[in-house]
Write a protein that holds these residues in place. Structure first.
Motif, PDB file in Angstrom:
ATOM      1  N   LYS A  59       0.836  -1.208   0.000  1.00 14.12           N
ATOM      2  CA  LYS A  59       0.000   0.000   0.000  1.00 14.12           C
ATOM      3  C   LYS A  59       0.865   1.249   0.000  1.00 14.12           C
ATOM      4  O   LYS A  59       0.659   2.163  -0.806  1.00 14.12           O
ATOM      5  N   TYR A  60       1.864   1.305   0.876  1.00 12.70           N
ATOM      6  CA  TYR A  60       2.714   2.488   0.944  1.00 12.70           C
ATOM      7  C   TYR A  60       3.611   2.609  -0.276  1.00 12.70           C
ATOM      8  O   TYR A  60       3.940   3.709  -0.700  1.00 12.70           O
ATOM      9  N   LYS A  61       3.979   1.483  -0.863  1.00 10.91           N
ATOM     10  CA  LYS A  61       4.776   1.540  -2.084  1.00 10.91           C
ATOM     11  C   LYS A  61       3.957   2.164  -3.206  1.00 10.91           C
ATOM     12  O   LYS A  61       4.448   2.985  -3.967  1.00 10.91           O
ATOM     13  N   LEU A  62       2.689   1.759  -3.316  1.00 16.64           N
ATOM     14  CA  LEU A  62       1.824   2.333  -4.345  1.00 16.64           C
ATOM     15  C   LEU A  62       1.602   3.819  -4.124  1.00 16.64           C
ATOM     16  O   LEU A  62       1.586   4.602  -5.069  1.00 16.64           O
ATOM     17  N   VAL A  63       1.430   4.213  -2.867  1.00 10.87           N
ATOM     18  CA  VAL A  63       1.203   5.625  -2.565  1.00 10.87           C
ATOM     19  C   VAL A  63       2.419   6.450  -2.961  1.00 10.87           C
ATOM     20  O   VAL A  63       2.308   7.510  -3.555  1.00 10.87           O
ATOM     21  N   ARG A  64       3.602   5.946  -2.662  1.00  8.40           N
ATOM     22  CA  ARG A  64       4.813   6.709  -2.946  1.00  8.40           C
ATOM     23  C   ARG A  64       5.238   6.628  -4.396  1.00  8.40           C
ATOM     24  O   ARG A  64       5.818   7.565  -4.922  1.00  8.40           O
ATOM     25  N   SER A  65       4.989   5.538  -5.064  1.00  7.62           N
ATOM     26  CA  SER A  65       5.480   5.392  -6.431  1.00  7.62           C
ATOM     27  C   SER A  65       4.549   6.011  -7.462  1.00  7.62           C
ATOM     28  O   SER A  65       4.973   6.263  -8.580  1.00  7.62           O
ATOM     29  N   ASP A  66       3.292   6.231  -7.136  1.00  5.79           N
ATOM     30  CA  ASP A  66       2.350   6.793  -8.098  1.00  5.79           C
ATOM     31  C   ASP A  66       2.299   8.317  -8.071  1.00  5.79           C
ATOM     32  O   ASP A  66       1.447   8.917  -8.692  1.00  5.79           O
ATOM     33  N   VAL A  67       3.220   8.928  -7.359  1.00  8.00           N
ATOM     34  CA  VAL A  67       3.232  10.388  -7.282  1.00  8.00           C
ATOM     35  C   VAL A  67       3.724  10.939  -8.608  1.00  8.00           C
ATOM     36  O   VAL A  67       4.755  10.517  -9.134  1.00  8.00           O
ATOM     37  N   GLN A  68       2.985  11.875  -9.155  1.00  9.94           N
ATOM     38  CA  GLN A  68       3.386  12.512 -10.404  1.00  9.94           C
ATOM     39  C   GLN A  68       4.233  13.740 -10.081  1.00  9.94           C
ATOM     40  O   GLN A  68       3.859  14.576  -9.270  1.00  9.94           O
ATOM     41  N   TYR A  69       5.381  13.826 -10.726  1.00  7.46           N
ATOM     42  CA  TYR A  69       6.295  14.935 -10.478  1.00  7.46           C
ATOM     43  C   TYR A  69       6.236  15.890 -11.660  1.00  7.46           C
ATOM     44  O   TYR A  69       6.641  15.550 -12.757  1.00  7.46           O
ATOM     45  N   ASP A  70       5.723  17.054 -11.393  1.00  9.31           N
ATOM     46  CA  ASP A  70       5.725  18.068 -12.425  1.00  9.31           C
ATOM     47  C   ASP A  70       6.564  19.242 -11.938  1.00  9.31           C
ATOM     48  O   ASP A  70       6.694  19.476 -10.745  1.00  9.31           O
ATOM     49  N   SER A  71       7.137  19.931 -12.854  1.00  8.63           N
ATOM     50  CA  SER A  71       7.994  21.062 -12.508  1.00  8.63           C
ATOM     51  C   SER A  71       7.132  22.224 -12.037  1.00  8.63           C
ATOM     52  O   SER A  71       6.255  22.692 -12.770  1.00  8.63           O
ATOM     53  N   LYS A  72       7.366  22.657 -10.839  1.00  8.21           N
ATOM     54  CA  LYS A  72       6.571  23.738 -10.275  1.00  8.21           C
ATOM     55  C   LYS A  72       7.353  25.042 -10.171  1.00  8.21           C
ATOM     56  O   LYS A  72       6.875  25.997  -9.581  1.00  8.21           O
ATOM     57  N   SER A  73       8.548  25.083 -10.737  1.00 15.76           N
ATOM     58  CA  SER A  73       9.367  26.281 -10.582  1.00 15.76           C
ATOM     59  C   SER A  73       8.711  27.506 -11.222  1.00 15.76           C
ATOM     60  O   SER A  73       8.715  28.590 -10.641  1.00 15.76           O
ATOM     61  N   LEU A 105       9.159  16.504  -0.968  1.00 13.45           N
ATOM     62  CA  LEU A 105       8.890  15.475  -1.963  1.00 13.45           C
ATOM     63  C   LEU A 105      10.125  15.213  -2.815  1.00 13.45           C
ATOM     64  O   LEU A 105      10.502  14.064  -3.060  1.00 13.45           O
ATOM     65  N   LEU A 106      10.783  16.279  -3.241  1.00 16.02           N
ATOM     66  CA  LEU A 106      11.982  16.127  -4.053  1.00 16.02           C
ATOM     67  C   LEU A 106      13.120  15.493  -3.251  1.00 16.02           C
ATOM     68  O   LEU A 106      13.859  14.654  -3.774  1.00 16.02           O
ATOM     69  N   GLU A 107      13.274  15.895  -1.988  1.00 15.07           N
ATOM     70  CA  GLU A 107      14.315  15.303  -1.147  1.00 15.07           C
ATOM     71  C   GLU A 107      14.062  13.815  -0.941  1.00 15.07           C
ATOM     72  O   GLU A 107      14.993  13.011  -0.971  1.00 15.07           O
ATOM     73  N   TRP A 108      12.800  13.440  -0.732  1.00 21.72           N
ATOM     74  CA  TRP A 108      12.474  12.031  -0.558  1.00 21.72           C
ATOM     75  C   TRP A 108      12.828  11.251  -1.816  1.00 21.72           C
ATOM     76  O   TRP A 108      13.397  10.163  -1.751  1.00 21.72           O
ATOM     77  N   LYS A 109      12.489  11.804  -2.981  1.00 22.79           N
ATOM     78  CA  LYS A 109      12.770  11.123  -4.243  1.00 22.79           C
ATOM     79  C   LYS A 109      14.273  11.010  -4.465  1.00 22.79           C
ATOM     80  O   LYS A 109      14.773   9.963  -4.886  1.00 22.79           O
ATOM     81  N   LEU A 110      15.026  12.058  -4.151  1.00 22.95           N
ATOM     82  CA  LEU A 110      16.475  12.027  -4.281  1.00 22.95           C
ATOM     83  C   LEU A 110      17.089  10.986  -3.345  1.00 22.95           C
ATOM     84  O   LEU A 110      17.975  10.229  -3.740  1.00 22.95           O
ATOM     85  N   GLU A 111      16.581  10.922  -2.126  1.00 25.44           N
ATOM     86  CA  GLU A 111      17.063   9.942  -1.156  1.00 25.44           C
ATOM     87  C   GLU A 111      16.775   8.524  -1.645  1.00 25.44           C
ATOM     88  O   GLU A 111      17.598   7.625  -1.512  1.00 25.44           O
ATOM     89  N   GLN A 112      15.620   8.319  -2.239  1.00 25.58           N
ATOM     90  CA  GLN A 112      15.259   6.999  -2.754  1.00 25.58           C
ATOM     91  C   GLN A 112      16.198   6.595  -3.886  1.00 25.58           C
ATOM     92  O   GLN A 112      16.655   5.451  -3.946  1.00 25.58           O
TER      93      GLN A 112
END
Length: 118
Positions: A59-73, A105-112
């Motif tokens: 469940k937590y893998k699906l929650v974390r892996s289905d996140v869509q990353y769009d550039s918000k700058s 969110l970006l730090e978590w993805k970088l850490e992963q």
């Protein structure tokens, strides 16, 4: 996350094999009936707990892996420009919180990614 899933799946397969072995052992007479049934019940309870744990990890893998990353700058830049026009030198709390959440969110993805490479 993948390593954790593999370990839990291995434990579940071992527990399943133990349950099958103990159920076959019920026919043997060198152990008391109560001891055999108790062992089977304890193994089934342990197996159930590990399967629940596996479902939670999925469940937590699906929650974390289905996140869509769009550039918000560009979005943050336009919001901050608009806020500076309205209130010179001030960024609102809402914008600050959005930026912080996006950074987390970006730090978590970088850490992963760094954990997967090692």
């Amino acid at each position: 996350m993948k390593e954790m899933l593999d370990e839990v799946e291995a434990i579940i397969s071992i527990k399943t094999q133990n349950v099958k072995r103990y159920k076959k052992g019920l026919d043997l007479s060198y152990v008391s009936q109560y001891g055999r049934y108790f062992t089977v019940c304890m193994e089934l309870k342990s197996l159930e707990t590990w399967e629940t744990c596996l479902r939670l990890i999925h469940k937590y893998k699906l929650v974390r892996s289905d996140v869509q990353y769009d550039s918000k700058s560009k979005y943050f830049q336009s919001v901050m420009t608009m806020e500076r026009r309205e209130y010179p030198g001030v960024i609102t709390e809402k914008t600050r919180n959005e930026i912080i959440e996006y950074m987390k969110l970006l730090e978590w993805k970088l850490e992963q990614f760094t954990n997967e490479k090692t």
